[in-house]
Design an enzyme around this catalytic site. Structure first.
Site, PDB file in Angstrom:
ATOM      1  N   SER A 167       0.784  -1.278   0.310  1.00  0.00           N
ATOM      2  CA  SER A 167      -0.056  -0.457  -0.321  1.00  0.00           C
ATOM      3  C   SER A 167       1.042   1.030  -0.019  1.00  0.00           C
ATOM      4  CB  SER A 167      -0.739   0.202   1.273  1.00  0.00           C
ATOM      5  OG  SER A 167      -2.279  -1.181   0.975  1.00  0.00           O
ATOM      6  N   VAL A 168       2.552   1.387   0.315  1.00  0.00           N
ATOM      7  CA  VAL A 168       3.018   2.032   0.021  1.00  0.00           C
ATOM      8  C   VAL A 168       2.718   2.953  -1.525  1.00  0.00           C
ATOM      9  CG1 VAL A 168       5.186   2.920  -0.241  1.00  0.00           C
ATOM     10  CG2 VAL A 168       4.393   1.347   1.742  1.00  0.00           C
TER      11      VAL A 168
END
Length: 585
Positions: A305-306
């Protein structure tokens, strides 16, 4: 019969004398520097038999932090004793009194010595300037106070600094015309490799004392201090590291049990690596052993999700998230009921702070209709795709500071980028997406600077021994398009909301001495083994950004803790260091 035997014996003696003469000619005139199949240098061997030598410095260049503090060694005044003292009557008591050590210890270490040595064993006794002067004023043959370079057992930032070898094969391949000696080291990984031509030894610094056949001193022949013929060497490589912060980072990474992963810290204003830690550690017995020698902070891995930060940037610039738009975060990215993480209906900001996959999957499908290359395009705009480390024209060639730095990528096969389902999974940092922790840190620094993307440096300059600069590395911008200042501002707000929102994935960082902005990430890397990459990337202080920090644990499992706590403790440690004993830069 007797005469015949005498003639045969005479011929045999003549042949023997000729053979001995030929051998002497070979030894003394022909093969003096490469005798036998082992290429023995007879001149050097002869000199060694008549001398006792104490190496002070191997002559190879060394690495220093940004404030000039050595990273892999220290130079200290030591007491050097030569073993021929065992055959002499010398004032050991006077020397012992000067160094405040028992006389019997001096004699004990000396008795076991076969070569000159620094008193004190593996950790030699460090003398004061006054002690050094007093010892040398005694003018005792075989007793000297000198400054010696001692290598540390554990090098700071060992993966960044790199490893060495004495391999004759590699030396011949790398420097076919240099004729390097068997004792010369060359770099094979890290900065030791990329800066090897600067670091190569121009000769040792050593104490040489001539002795007679029994090992006693040849009186009247003073000890000689031999040093390289070129006074400009050895060089000093001034890195961008802060040794205090680096030491703290290594302790924290190990305390948190990071078996594979690490952290990287970037000075945002200067775009410099302030600290970098990779695990597993290098195996010092076999430094070229594959897994431990790799710098994980320069290697591709799945970000999870970064990477939503990239999708968010594209959505903002294409006006896909007007105020009031909401997303059903009770469903998965594929439209099924979410079995675990039901978040309800969320707007764009809360979707980012709580890391709703459905939101960014939907946005990716819409963006694919507008621009199938949007992930690659915005990843590049944020300084995430491609190589991040400093590179440029130096000495008529393209010089790269970082060794074996990998480039980020979005797709293995560009033909599938129009597949909306695959694009949705790539938009949340899965599918084929691979980036390096260093590049993720650079993305955070780019956002903190308002969209200005720069190359990241690990070395500021190389200095000659007299202090003059041999080569420096000015700041350089990365080529290509950037995000707009407005998009950068919106991303800054989103990253801050991850920490300030009560349900944000970084809410545990809300009470730190610095205000944090950042993004968490969890990526599936081994479905069969249920392996996960766990990330937290961000920058601080939020209103006056100074550092970008990435912490990552690779190939972990569901039960293992994430790295937000490591991020938290690293921030606290930086605050402690900078507020307790600031060092001028």
């Amino acid at each position: 019969m007797i005469q015949k035997r005498m003639k045969s014996l005479a011929i045999l003696l003549v042949l023997l004398l000729l053979s001995l003469t030929g051998r002497l000619v070979q030894i003394q005139l022909v093969s003096t520097e490469s005798f036998s199949d082992h290429n023995v240098n007879l001149i050097e061997s002869s000199v060694k038999q008549r001398t006792q030598v104490m190496k002070i410095d191997d002559g190879r260049g060394d690495f220093y932090d940004k404030n000039g503090r050595p990273l892999s060694h220290e130079v200290i005044p030591v007491l050097v004793l030569f073993p021929f003292l065992n055959k002499m009557d010398w004032p050991a008591e006077k020397v012992a009194n000067i160094i405040n050590e028992p006389e019997y210890l001096l004699r004990y270490e000396l008795k076991a010595a076969k070569e000159p040595f620094a008193f004190g064993g593996k950790t030699p006794l460090k003398l004061t300037e006054e002690q050094s002067q007093a010892i040398n004023d005694l003018k005792i043959p075989g007793v000297f106070a000198v400054k010696q370079k001692l290598e540390h057992d554990g090098t700071m930032a060992e993966h960044l600094i790199g490893t060495l070898t004495k391999s004759d094969e590699l030396k011949a391949k790398s420097y076919p015309n240099r004729g390097l000696s068997p004792d010369t080291y060359i770099g094979i990984t890290g900065l030791q490799h990329t800066f090897d031509e600067f670091l190569l030894s121009e000769g040792e610094s050593k104490l040489v004392f001539h002795v007679d056949g029994s090992g006693g001193p040849l009186f009247g022949v003073d000890v000689k201090y031999v040093e390289p013929a070129n006074p400009m060497y050895p060089v000093k490589v001034i890195t961008t590291l802060d040794s205090d912060i680096q030491a703290a980072a290594e302790k924290l990474v190990d305390r948190h049990g990071i078996r594979k992963g690490g952290l990287v810290l970037i000075d945002i204003e200067k775009s410099e690596i302030a600290a970098i830690v990779s695990r597993p550690k290098i195996n010092q017995r076999n430094p070229n052993e594959n897994s431990g020698s790799k710098n994980r902070m320069l290697m591709q891995d799945t970000p999870g999700s970064v990477f939503k930060t990239v999708t968010a940037a594209a959505a903002i610039e294409h006006d896909l998230v007007p105020p009031g738009r909401t997303f059903n975060c009770d469903e998965t990215i594929d439209g099924k009921k979410e079995p675990k993480k039901k978040l309800g209906t969320l707007d764009f900001e809360k979707s980012f702070s709580q890391s709703c996959n459905r939101t960014f999957g939907d946005l990716a499908k819409e963006m694919t209709d507008i621009d199938p290359d949007f992930l690659l395009s915005y990843g590049s705009k944020l300084g995430l795709i491609g190589q991040t480390g400093w590179q440029g024209e130096k000495y008529h060639s393209n010089f790269k500071q970082l060794d074996k730095e990998e480039s980020g990528r979005v797709w293995n096969d560009k033909a599938v980028k129009k597949d909306k389902k695959l694009a949705a999974h790539a938009a949340i940092g899965q599918q084929d997406v691979q980036v390096t922790p260093l590049a993720v840190a650079n993305m955070m620094a780019t956002i903190a600077r308002g969209g200005e993307k720069r190359m990241v440096t690990a070395v500021r300059k190389v200095s000659f021994n007299n202090g003059t600069t041999a080569i420096d590395f000015p700041a350089k911008e990365m080529e290509g398009e950037r995000i707009s200042p407005y998009t950068a501002m919106k991303l800054q707000s989103l990253l801050r909301s991850v920490v300030t929102e009560p349900k944000g994935t970084g809410a545990s960082l809300s009470q730190l001495p610095y205000e944090i902005a950042g993004k968490s990430g969890t990526a599936q890397t081994g479905i069969d083994k249920r392996e996960l990459n766990k990330w937290f990337a961000g920058y601080f202080p939020y209103k006056n950004p100074k550092y970008a920090l990435v912490t990552v644990k690779l190939d972990s499992n569901d039960q293992e803790a994430g790295v937000t706590s490591l991020f938290k403790e690293m921030v606290e440690e930086i605050y402690r260091i900078e507020t307790s004993s600031p060092v001028p830069d």
